[in-house]
Design a protein around this motif. Structure first.
Motif, PDB file in Angstrom:
ATOM      1  N   SER A  90       0.825  -1.202   0.000  1.00 21.23           N
ATOM      2  CA  SER A  90       0.000   0.000   0.000  1.00 21.23           C
ATOM      3  C   SER A  90       0.862   1.258   0.000  1.00 21.23           C
ATOM      4  CB  SER A  90      -0.934   0.016   1.196  1.00 21.23           C
ATOM      5  OG  SER A  90      -0.218   0.313   2.360  1.00 21.23           O
ATOM      6  N   GLU A 124      -6.501  12.751   7.239  1.00 17.92           N
ATOM      7  CA  GLU A 124      -7.752  12.020   7.095  1.00 17.92           C
ATOM      8  C   GLU A 124      -8.224  12.036   5.646  1.00 17.92           C
ATOM      9  OE1 GLU A 124      -9.302  10.111   9.221  1.00 17.92           O
ATOM     10  OE2 GLU A 124      -7.556  10.487  10.470  1.00 17.92           O
ATOM     11  N   ARG A 131      -9.095   4.916  -0.145  1.00 24.41           N
ATOM     12  CA  ARG A 131     -10.042   3.807  -0.195  1.00 24.41           C
ATOM     13  C   ARG A 131     -10.686   3.662  -1.556  1.00 24.41           C
ATOM     14  NH1 ARG A 131     -12.338   5.330   5.252  1.00 24.41           N
ATOM     15  NH2 ARG A 131     -10.996   4.191   6.668  1.00 24.41           N
ATOM     16  N   PRO A 133     -11.181   2.752  -5.268  1.00 30.59           N
ATOM     17  CA  PRO A 133     -10.477   1.785  -6.124  1.00 30.59           C
ATOM     18  C   PRO A 133      -9.634   2.509  -7.157  1.00 30.59           C
ATOM     19  CG  PRO A 133     -12.804   1.852  -6.626  1.00 30.59           C
ATOM     20  CD  PRO A 133     -12.632   2.661  -5.394  1.00 30.59           C
ATOM     21  N   HIS A 134      -8.370   2.104  -7.236  1.00 34.61           N
ATOM     22  CA  HIS A 134      -7.488   2.762  -8.189  1.00 34.61           C
ATOM     23  C   HIS A 134      -7.551   2.001  -9.502  1.00 34.61           C
ATOM     24  CE1 HIS A 134      -5.280  -0.180  -5.841  1.00 34.61           C
ATOM     25  NE2 HIS A 134      -4.695  -0.491  -6.970  1.00 34.61           N
TER      26      HIS A 134
END
Lengths: 135, 152, 88, 165
Positions: A90, A124, A131, A133-134
């Motif tokens: 990640s 944040e 989150r 989707p790439h």
């Protein structure tokens, strides 16, 4: 006699647990924290379970404590491995003081597939954006 | 859904049986020890979810599909209702009609173990179905190849 | 044996607060995941303390169940970190 | 054959769970245990390990019993090492990810090798690709794949080969 042995085991286990938690707070990056916390807390909790087994040597308590200790020894390193792999994929970088990164050189030469997130600059907002989707 | 790395897969092979067995233990001994249908059902669903997480689609496609989860869900509810209605034959809803047995043994407490079993199957299948549905829903919204909201 | 067990419970509570500090402070998602995993393992130790304190062996059932669910939750979070989605 | 062994192992676990046996284990517990073991082993039949009969060979059990204290020694050493590094005010760490190779071929052996590496001094398995392991090491010493392999992998490989292959 068996009470004394149980107390010694539990006290040593508690000390290792606390070392692990201090390591979780003090060490500089995710990978070092995973190492310290997993090793110390796994052995510490297994020692506490062993103390419980010695204390309740006659009942079902000791059998269940032994089952729980075996289960922890099997699964805790797997959880640590999964977290470390997930963290690398990640996009969490190694600490600046790291001396070598053969995994990045040989497996991900172009950098991790996800967007690189600077640990210091993460807010944040970027967590929420991560989150999505790439594509 | 692809699986995870080799280490996670192999440890899941060793551990998954124990997790599901422990869930069944909690369900079946719910009237003797703490726990019961709901807690055991959650553990059952967690074990199945672990297998799907580690192995990915190959398990969800072969063994446990949406349809199986839906069927087990209905069967649990039907079992629970059956116990209730059979008690109704005796006069009152949920009346006990089985012998009570010894305190602390597995075969005791009348209809409670059967009701627990029904609740366990229902909760386990329901939560596992929720897990599968969430995974499929994310695929549908992220524009993947299977955009019809179901696991293949 | 009660004062000793009280000290052990206090020590585990201190460790849990250190974990909570790491959960709150961050700075990345994997840090929080590690801290949650460690918190689950500490609760297993706490169940042992309760089992000895009360002499009831069903607390060990709770310990096993907690270890199982903590492991499953950590694997799920790690898979989410790895692919950023469950169904990649 | 594999099915029967899987059912027997699951049933043994069930017997451990319903302990203590002389007090509250009636025929009903055993019978229900057999049914549950049958159901679980059928549901997870292609998830269970491939060669369960290996766990019953005396040679492997002997080497496994040798392996346990050997592993626990390194585990305790690892904890003292971590405690030293954490409590030292300067934190003497020199982290990095190194590349090592293993000769083990079976999957289960590689899994247990990776787990042992994770619980022993200063090392954490980050990824495993075929025969290559990538290890995060908290205090990197030496240079090159061979030197790292000699320090990290060799101390477990010899016994694990006898247990799992």
């Amino acid at each position: 006699m068996s009470d004394l042995a149980a107390e010694i085991l539990i006290a040593v286990g508690l000390a290792f647990d606390l070392f692990g938690c201090i390591g979780l707070v003090r060490l500089p990056d995710v990978y070092n924290r995973v190492q310290a916390a997993t090793k110390c807390v796994t052995l510490g909790t297994c020692l506490i379970l062993a103390g419980t087994a010695v204390y309740g040597i006659t009942g079902a308590m000791s059998i269940k404590a032994a089952l729980c200790a075996v289960f922890l020894l099997l699964t805790s390193p797997v959880a640590a491995h999964a977290i470390a792999r997930g963290a690398y994929k990640s996009g969490v970088r190694l600490w600046e003081g790291s001396v070598i990164d053969r995994y990045g050189e040989e497996v991900h030469p172009a950098g991790p597939p996800a967007e690189r997130i600077e640990p210091a600059a993460q807010t944040e907002h970027t967590v929420a954006a991560g989150r999505e989707p790439h594509e | 859904m692809q699986g995870m790395s080799l280490i996670v897969k192999n440890i899941t092979r060793v551990v998954a049986g124990f997790i599901i067995l422990f869930g069944a233990y909690i369900v079946l001994y719910g009237h003797v020890t703490p726990g019961g249908g709901f807690a055991g059902g959650v553990i059952l669903a967690g074990g199945l979810a672990l297998v799907v997480l580690a192995f990915g689609e190959e398990f969800a496609r072969n063994v446990l599909t949406h349809d199986v989860a839906r069927l087990a869900d209905s069967m649990g509810a039907l079992l629970f209702l059956l116990v209730a209605v059979l008690g109704f034959m005796g006069g009152v809803f949920f009346t006990n009609f089985l012998p009570l047995g010894d305190v602390g043994a597995l075969l005791s407490a009348g209809t409670i173990p059967i009701a627990n079993l029904g609740i366990g199957i229902k909760v386990g299948a329901g939560l596992f179905g929720v897990f599968l549905a969430l995974a499929a829903f994310r695929r549908a919204t992220s524009g993947g190849s299977a955009a019809h909201g179901r696991l293949p | 044996m009660t004062p000793f067990l009280a000290i052990v419970a206090g020590g585990l509570l201190l460790g849990a607060f250190l974990c909570l500090y790491r959960i709150g402070r961050g700075p990345t998602a994997p840090d929080r995941t590690v801290a949650i995993d460690i918190l689950g393992t500490l609760v297993v130790g706490f169940c042992c303390v309760m089992a000895i304190w009360t002499g009831q062996d069903f607390y060990m059932n709770i310990a096993i169940a907690w270890a199982l669910l903590s492991f499953i939750g950590t694997i799920a979070l790690a898979k989410y970190l790895e692919g950023r989605q469950y169904n990649e | 054959m594999k099915q029967v062994l899987c059912i027997l192992f699951t049933f043994g676990l069930w017997l451990l769970l319903v302990a203590p046996w002389p007090v509250n284990a009636y025929w009903a517990d055993v019978l229900v245990g057999l049914v549950v073991a049958l159901l679980v082993a059928t549901l997870l039949s292609h998830i269970y390990p491939d060669n369960p009969h290996k766990a019953l060979q005396p040679r492997r059990i002997f080497w496994f019993l040798v392996y346990v204290p050997y592993f626990l020694f390194y585990c305790v050493q690892a904890n003292l090492d971590v405690a030293y590094r954490v409590l030292h005010p300067d934190m003497p760490i020199r982290p990095g990810i190194v590349h090592v190779r293993t000769d083990l071929t079976s999957d289960m052996a590689k899994t247990f090798l990776a787990n042992s590496i994770t619980l022993t001094p200063g090392t954490l398995t980050v990824d495993i690709l075929g025969q290559d392991l990538y290890i995060h090491w908290i205090n990197v010493e030496g240079q090159g794949v061979e030197a790292h392999t000699a320090v990290i992998v060799k101390r477990f490989e010899k016994i694990l080969r006898r247990v799992f292959e």
